[in-house]
Enzyme design. Structure first.
Site, PDB file in Angstrom:
ATOM      1  N   LYS A   1      87.810  60.344  77.179  1.00 14.90           N
ATOM      2  CA  LYS A   1      87.268  59.236  76.564  1.00 14.90           C
ATOM      3  C   LYS A   1      87.628  58.138  76.852  1.00 14.90           C
ATOM      4  O   LYS A   1      86.983  57.073  76.667  1.00 14.90           O
ATOM      5  CB  LYS A   1      88.462  59.897  75.592  1.00 14.90           C
ATOM      6  CG  LYS A   1      88.160  60.746  74.012  1.00 14.90           C
ATOM      7  CD  LYS A   1      88.414  60.745  72.830  1.00 14.90           C
ATOM      8  CE  LYS A   1      88.536  62.239  72.387  1.00 14.90           C
ATOM      9  NZ  LYS A   1      89.592  62.375  70.795  1.00 14.90           N
TER      10      LYS A   1
ATOM     11  N   GLU B   1      89.454  74.466  74.761  1.00 20.36           N
ATOM     12  CA  GLU B   1      90.347  73.121  74.589  1.00 20.36           C
ATOM     13  C   GLU B   1      91.900  73.642  74.728  1.00 20.36           C
ATOM     14  O   GLU B   1      92.519  72.824  75.482  1.00 20.36           O
ATOM     15  CB  GLU B   1      89.749  72.037  73.796  1.00 20.36           C
ATOM     16  CG  GLU B   1      89.424  70.888  73.740  1.00 20.36           C
ATOM     17  CD  GLU B   1      88.821  70.251  73.149  1.00 20.36           C
ATOM     18  OE1 GLU B   1      87.713  69.313  73.333  1.00 20.36           O
ATOM     19  OE2 GLU B   1      90.200  69.656  71.710  1.00 20.36           O
TER      20      GLU B   1
ATOM     21  N   HIS C   1      68.344  90.561  74.571  1.00 21.47           N
ATOM     22  CA  HIS C   1      66.751  89.745  74.292  1.00 21.47           C
ATOM     23  C   HIS C   1      67.382  88.745  75.953  1.00 21.47           C
ATOM     24  O   HIS C   1      65.829  88.619  75.904  1.00 21.47           O
ATOM     25  CB  HIS C   1      65.570  89.964  74.046  1.00 21.47           C
ATOM     26  CG  HIS C   1      65.909  91.018  73.110  1.00 21.47           C
ATOM     27  ND1 HIS C   1      64.554  92.246  73.862  1.00 21.47           N
ATOM     28  CD2 HIS C   1      66.414  92.349  72.373  1.00 21.47           C
ATOM     29  CE1 HIS C   1      64.923  93.608  72.960  1.00 21.47           C
ATOM     30  NE2 HIS C   1      65.901  93.180  71.527  1.00 21.47           N
TER      31      HIS C   1
HETATM   32  O1  PA5 Z   1      90.462  69.752  69.193  1.00 24.43           O
HETATM   33  C1  PA5 Z   1      90.812  68.935  68.376  1.00 24.43           C
HETATM   34  O2  PA5 Z   1      91.831  68.053  68.777  1.00 24.43           O
HETATM   35  C2  PA5 Z   1      89.453  67.619  69.074  1.00 24.43           C
HETATM   36  O3  PA5 Z   1      88.605  69.027  69.275  1.00 24.43           O
HETATM   37  C3  PA5 Z   1      89.328  66.501  68.158  1.00 24.43           C
HETATM   38  O4  PA5 Z   1      88.941  67.685  67.359  1.00 24.43           O
HETATM   39  C4  PA5 Z   1      88.103  65.671  68.659  1.00 24.43           C
HETATM   40  O5  PA5 Z   1      88.484  64.949  69.540  1.00 24.43           O
HETATM   41  C5  PA5 Z   1      88.325  64.763  67.577  1.00 24.43           C
HETATM   42  O6  PA5 Z   1      89.476  64.047  67.425  1.00 24.43           O
HETATM   43  P1  PA5 Z   1      89.384  62.740  66.012  1.00 24.43           P
HETATM   44  O7  PA5 Z   1      89.704  63.916  65.433  1.00 24.43           O
HETATM   45  O8  PA5 Z   1      91.400  62.205  66.540  1.00 24.43           O
HETATM   46  O9  PA5 Z   1      88.166  62.623  66.109  1.00 24.43           O
END
Ligand code: PA5
Length: 478
Positions: free
Chosen positions: A447, A304, A333
């Site tokens: 989203k 990410e 394996h």
């Molecule tokens: O790293 C990130 O920002 C995302 O993976 C969020 O943690 C994830 O989308 C969840 O978001 P939120 O904490 O707003 O529910």
């Protein structure tokens, strides 16, 4: 106050050995000292970027200060955790992505591998579950085994607008209400200080929920060392001060702008150089069941943060190597054949453990069967370490790049170091790539599309656009 003695801390230092990345081991398949020298300036700039922007909320760099600025929060968390351990039989995290992967990873790393199945006395705290999906089968499975009346739910969401987490919240809130149970007594919110829907929900209940703050300058995937991860860990009886001390220790180790002295910068520089050479796959292979989920946490952090379409100059770059999780020895394996003989497109990072939490001697037997008899009298620790070394060596002999992160033991202090090492490595790599490491526009688009599909107000335009996409054709369905 310093954590344990200096000698102990130094004995627990996490190190990186990148010999098997280099020309000396790999010949023309390796990285040369000249290549490392060539990016010296870039690496120094990346170090400088991180060092000079430490703690800046507007740049999402608040995570750098978490090892240092949470004394009061830690005290509060420890007091709350004590109450939870007394009062509840189950502790359930509702969250996803950065709000879930850290808590599961730390649980797996530092607790008994069959913790939930241990008898109450041995477990010593509530059973622990993390719901990080919206698979109805999984939710039902949870509800089949917990009694909400005996459960504390920690809803973790920075935005309070993540469909998965909020769907879970609604289901659990309904289950609690149907049993006449008070939501604020059974739920703790970990969320933004003032914005977001969990705050609105709390207001409706007269501010009665216990709340922890996910600080402004800390993004989800960099949040394990704030209340997101600290509360669940403390409920499990994990030494959260040790985790923070480990992070601070690694921060100190990495406080140098040279690749040869700063392990996180070395890893970043190697990943950067090899990505430019077309090594697009970045495998993390811990040789420890306790660290199996570290690979999940790392994959999110890396993917990410570094998978980005544009750089800061506005150029389309489409960068980011693909992280892959693997487990030693299990995946010897399954995947290692490909790593040794497949395309030269991978860098493998091993995590090795110096001393495992327990020892298991392999009994003598079958002395007349040479394939089996030689094992007797060795320990499983010896076996797993030998297989780890042997795999790294075999990869090197096949001209495959690999390096090893060594943990003297898996404990709160070394885990804190490892997390901080990976966070710094990711931040340095992002800086070298000149991208925004801390946003996730791709995830946000997904989203929004979900909101449109489920008819959320304000997303009619997106729905229209999705409806006007080329019709799917039966001929492509087999
Ligand atoms: O790293 C990130 O920002 C995302 O993976 C969020 O943690 C994830 O989308 C969840 O978001 P939120 O904490 O707003 O529910």
């Amino acid at each position: 106050m310093a954590y344990k003695t200096r000698e102990w801390r130094n004995a627990m230092r996490v190190t990186v050995d990148y010999n098997y990345m280099m020309e000396k081991s790999l010949g023309d398949k390796g990285v040369t000292d000249a290549e490392l020298r060539a990016i010296k300036g870039k690496a120094e700039q990346a170090f400088e970027y991180v060092a000079s922007n430490r703690g800046k909320d507007e740049l999402f760099m608040g995570w750098t200060e978490l090892p240092y600025n949470q004394d009061e929060i830690v005290a509060d968390i420890l007091a709350t955790a004590k109450q939870i351990r007394k009062k509840f039989k189950n502790f359930v995290v509702l969250g996803i992505g950065g709000s879930a992967l850290g808590p599961i990873m730390v649980f797996n790393a530092l607790k008994h591998l069959h913790y939930n199945e241990l008898p109450n006395k041995k477990r010593g705290g509530p059973r622990f579950y993390v719901e990080d999906n919206v698979d109805p089968v999984r939710m039902q499975a949870l509800l089949d085994i917990i009694d909400p009346a005996e459960t504390c739910f920690n809803v973790i969401s920075k935005s309070g607008a993540t469909s998965e987490t909020m769907a879970q919240y609604l289901i659990i809130a309904d289950a609690l209400e149907k049993r006449g149970l008070s939501l604020p007594e059974h739920m703790i919110f970990t969320t933004d200080a003032s914005r977001g829907n969990l705050i609105k929900i709390d207001e409706k209940y007269g501010g009665k929920f216990k709340k922890y703050v996910l600080p402004d300058g800390v993004g989800g995937r960099f949040s394990e060392l704030c209340p997101v991860g600290l509360l669940p860990a403390a409920v499990l009886g994990i030494d959260i001060k040790g985790m923070l001390a480990g992070a601070a220790y690694m921060d100190g180790v990495c406080n140098k702008p040279n690749v040869s002295k700063n392990p996180a910068l070395a890893c970043a520089a190697l990943q950067y150089i090899t990505a430019l050479q077309g090594k697009n796959i970045n495998v993390l292979m811990p040789y420890s069941d306790n660290l199996k989920l570290m690979a999940d946490w790392y994959c999110q952090l890396w993917a990410e943060s570094l998978g980005k379409a544009v750089d800061y100059a506005g150029n389309t770059v489409n960068v980011g190597t693909t992280p892959v999780k693997s487990l030693g020895v299990t995946d010897q394996h399954s995947q290692v054949q490909l790593y040794i003989e497949g395309p030269y497109d991978k860098v493998i990072t091993f995590i090795s453990v110096g001393k495992y939490a327990c020892e298991s001697v392999i009994a003598h037997g079958c002395e007349d069967i040479p394939d089996v008899g030689f094992l007797g009298g060795h320990t499983m620790e010896e076996l797993i370490q030998a297989e780890n070394k042997a795999t790294a060596y075999a990869l090197m002999r096949a001209g495959r790049m690999n390096y090893t992160i060594n943990l003297p033991e898996v404990n709160a202090f070394t885990l804190g170091q490892l997390m901080f090492l990976f966070e710094l490595q990711t931040a340095y790599t992002g800086a070298m790539l000149n991208i925004n490491t801390f946003n996730q526009p791709g995830v946000e688009n997904g989203k929004k599309a979900t909101f449109a599909l489920l008819g959320k107000k304000g997303y009619e335009g997106q729905k229209k656009e999705m409806d006007s996409a080329p019709a799917l054709e039966d001929k492509y369905v087999v």
